[in-house]
Design a protein around this motif. Structure first.
Motif, PDB file in Angstrom:
ATOM      1  N   LEU A   1      74.789  75.590  36.362  1.00 42.89           N
ATOM      2  CA  LEU A   1      74.379  76.692  35.487  1.00 42.89           C
ATOM      3  C   LEU A   1      75.540  77.142  34.609  1.00 42.89           C
ATOM      4  N   CYS A   2      76.732  77.186  35.182  1.00 43.23           N
ATOM      5  CA  CYS A   2      77.910  77.588  34.410  1.00 43.23           C
ATOM      6  C   CYS A   2      78.282  76.571  33.342  1.00 43.23           C
ATOM      7  N   LEU A   3      77.851  75.338  33.497  1.00 39.52           N
ATOM      8  CA  LEU A   3      78.087  74.315  32.468  1.00 39.52           C
ATOM      9  C   LEU A   3      77.150  74.492  31.278  1.00 39.52           C
ATOM     10  N   VAL A   4      76.150  75.336  31.397  1.00 41.76           N
ATOM     11  CA  VAL A   4      75.179  75.731  30.376  1.00 41.76           C
ATOM     12  C   VAL A   4      74.228  74.611  29.981  1.00 41.76           C
ATOM     13  N   VAL A   5      74.713  73.450  29.633  1.00 35.72           N
ATOM     14  CA  VAL A   5      73.850  72.380  29.135  1.00 35.72           C
ATOM     15  C   VAL A   5      72.750  72.018  30.134  1.00 35.72           C
ATOM     16  N   PRO A   6      73.059  71.805  31.434  1.00 33.43           N
ATOM     17  CA  PRO A   6      71.975  71.470  32.363  1.00 33.43           C
ATOM     18  C   PRO A   6      70.897  72.544  32.425  1.00 33.43           C
ATOM     19  N   ALA A   7      71.271  73.793  32.288  1.00 29.55           N
ATOM     20  CA  ALA A   7      70.286  74.869  32.342  1.00 29.55           C
ATOM     21  C   ALA A   7      69.394  74.869  31.106  1.00 29.55           C
ATOM     22  N   GLY A   8      69.863  74.283  30.031  1.00 29.60           N
ATOM     23  CA  GLY A   8      69.082  74.225  28.795  1.00 29.60           C
ATOM     24  C   GLY A   8      68.166  73.032  28.700  1.00 29.60           C
ATOM     25  N   ILE A   9      68.250  72.123  29.659  1.00 34.42           N
ATOM     26  CA  ILE A   9      67.400  70.935  29.678  1.00 34.42           C
ATOM     27  C   ILE A   9      66.310  71.161  30.724  1.00 34.42           C
ATOM     28  N   TRP A  10      65.061  71.174  30.270  1.00 35.37           N
ATOM     29  CA  TRP A  10      63.934  71.476  31.141  1.00 35.37           C
ATOM     30  C   TRP A  10      63.060  70.250  31.318  1.00 35.37           C
ATOM     31  N   GLY A  11      62.600  70.031  32.526  1.00 24.77           N
ATOM     32  CA  GLY A  11      61.690  68.929  32.798  1.00 24.77           C
ATOM     33  C   GLY A  11      60.247  69.372  32.663  1.00 24.77           C
ATOM     34  N   PRO A  12      59.317  68.437  32.799  1.00 26.42           N
ATOM     35  CA  PRO A  12      57.893  68.769  32.666  1.00 26.42           C
ATOM     36  C   PRO A  12      57.403  69.726  33.756  1.00 26.42           C
ATOM     37  N   ASP A  13      58.125  69.793  34.875  1.00 27.11           N
ATOM     38  CA  ASP A  13      57.718  70.706  35.944  1.00 27.11           C
ATOM     39  C   ASP A  13      58.279  72.111  35.756  1.00 27.11           C
ATOM     40  N   GLY A  14      58.994  72.335  34.651  1.00 23.95           N
ATOM     41  CA  GLY A  14      59.512  73.665  34.349  1.00 23.95           C
ATOM     42  C   GLY A  14      60.866  73.964  34.945  1.00 23.95           C
ATOM     43  N   ARG A  15      61.430  73.030  35.686  1.00 26.11           N
ATOM     44  CA  ARG A  15      62.741  73.268  36.293  1.00 26.11           C
ATOM     45  C   ARG A  15      63.841  72.810  35.348  1.00 26.11           C
ATOM     46  N   GLY A  16      64.909  73.594  35.311  1.00 23.45           N
ATOM     47  CA  GLY A  16      66.084  73.190  34.560  1.00 23.45           C
ATOM     48  C   GLY A  16      66.810  72.086  35.307  1.00 23.45           C
ATOM     49  N   LEU A  17      67.641  71.347  34.602  1.00 19.49           N
ATOM     50  CA  LEU A  17      68.385  70.258  35.227  1.00 19.49           C
ATOM     51  C   LEU A  17      69.261  70.777  36.367  1.00 19.49           C
ATOM     52  N   HIS A  18      69.774  72.010  36.232  1.00 24.30           N
ATOM     53  CA  HIS A  18      70.581  72.580  37.308  1.00 24.30           C
ATOM     54  C   HIS A  18      69.757  72.744  38.584  1.00 24.30           C
ATOM     55  N   ASP A  19      68.468  73.079  38.456  1.00 21.94           N
ATOM     56  CA  ASP A  19      67.600  73.177  39.628  1.00 21.94           C
ATOM     57  C   ASP A  19      67.275  71.801  40.193  1.00 21.94           C
ATOM     58  N   VAL A  20      67.077  70.823  39.320  1.00 25.09           N
ATOM     59  CA  VAL A  20      66.801  69.458  39.774  1.00 25.09           C
ATOM     60  C   VAL A  20      67.988  68.929  40.572  1.00 25.09           C
ATOM     61  N   TRP A  21      69.190  69.086  40.036  1.00 24.36           N
ATOM     62  CA  TRP A  21      70.392  68.601  40.721  1.00 24.36           C
ATOM     63  C   TRP A  21      70.575  69.273  42.076  1.00 24.36           C
ATOM     64  N   ALA A  22      70.257  70.565  42.147  1.00 23.02           N
ATOM     65  CA  ALA A  22      70.478  71.305  43.393  1.00 23.02           C
ATOM     66  C   ALA A  22      69.313  71.198  44.370  1.00 23.02           C
ATOM     67  N   GLY A  23      68.181  70.689  43.908  1.00 26.08           N
ATOM     68  CA  GLY A  23      67.006  70.617  44.784  1.00 26.08           C
ATOM     69  C   GLY A  23      66.387  71.993  45.004  1.00 26.08           C
ATOM     70  N   THR A  24      66.386  72.815  43.956  1.00 29.57           N
ATOM     71  CA  THR A  24      65.835  74.166  44.039  1.00 29.57           C
ATOM     72  C   THR A  24      64.779  74.364  42.971  1.00 29.57           C
ATOM     73  N   ALA A  25      64.057  75.460  43.075  1.00 30.77           N
ATOM     74  CA  ALA A  25      63.053  75.834  42.078  1.00 30.77           C
ATOM     75  C   ALA A  25      62.957  77.350  42.027  1.00 30.77           C
ATOM     76  N   VAL A  26      62.818  77.888  40.836  1.00 31.54           N
ATOM     77  CA  VAL A  26      62.652  79.337  40.653  1.00 31.54           C
ATOM     78  C   VAL A  26      61.171  79.659  40.714  1.00 31.54           C
ATOM     79  N   GLY A  27      60.825  80.693  41.470  1.00 26.41           N
ATOM     80  CA  GLY A  27      59.434  81.106  41.571  1.00 26.41           C
ATOM     81  C   GLY A  27      59.343  82.618  41.675  1.00 26.41           C
ATOM     82  N   ARG A  28      58.134  83.115  41.766  1.00 21.65           N
ATOM     83  CA  ARG A  28      57.906  84.554  41.918  1.00 21.65           C
ATOM     84  C   ARG A  28      58.112  84.939  43.372  1.00 21.65           C
ATOM     85  N   ARG A  29      58.593  86.154  43.578  1.00 18.80           N
ATOM     86  CA  ARG A  29      58.758  86.661  44.951  1.00 18.80           C
ATOM     87  C   ARG A  29      57.421  86.939  45.569  1.00 18.80           C
TER      88      ARG A  29
END
Length: 140
Positions: free
Chosen positions: A112-140
């Motif tokens: 995320l601090c590298l900025v570029v990965p966070a700006g690249i989004w996949g078809p599933d809506g996850r940023g590259l930073h989430d793909v690399w980390a194996g995480t996903a942002v969702g609603r609480r």
């Protein structure tokens, strides 16, 4: 002619396969970008205030505060202050659990601090930073 719905075969343990709409990555696909951006801005403002108050507002100090704050909060609570304010949580993509494992939080934060990965989004809506980390942002 409408396509027939796809049915999933039962899993060996007798359960059904999870539907795509219940997986964390599919849930994040519909997540409004505004919530994520708002959370990021809140977190950056907090890091900037800490940096201005204690570290002469040096740009690298601000980034360091942001990274430390983000990683620690993701490891312990599964969400940063900004995520909490906007009703978001960062889940482990493999099992949907919260909070992230320490390595996942660090990988996600560094990317995320590298900025570029966070700006690249996949078809599933996850940023590259989430793909690399194996995480996903969702609603609480």
């Amino acid at each position: 002619m409408p396509a027939e719905p796809r049915h999933h075969a039962p899993m060996p343990d007798g359960g059904a396969h999870p539907s795509p709409s219940s997986s964390p990555s599919a849930a994040s696909a519909g997540m409004h970008v505004g919530r994520r951006l708002g959370a990021l801005i809140v977190d950056w403002v907090i890091a900037s205030a800490i940096s201005a108050g204690f570290l002469d507002y040096h740009p690298l100090a601000t980034l360091g505060v942001f990274a430390l704050m983000t990683a620690l909060l993701l490891m312990t609570l599964g969400a940063t202050i900004g995520h909490r304010l906007f009703g978001l949580v960062v889940r482990r993509n493999a099992d949907g659990g919260v909070p992230c494992r320490p390595l996942q939080a660090v990988v996600r934060t560094v990317a995320l601090c590298l900025v570029v990965p966070a700006g690249i989004w996949g078809p599933d809506g996850r940023g590259l930073h989430d793909v690399w980390a194996g995480t996903a942002v969702g609603r609480r």
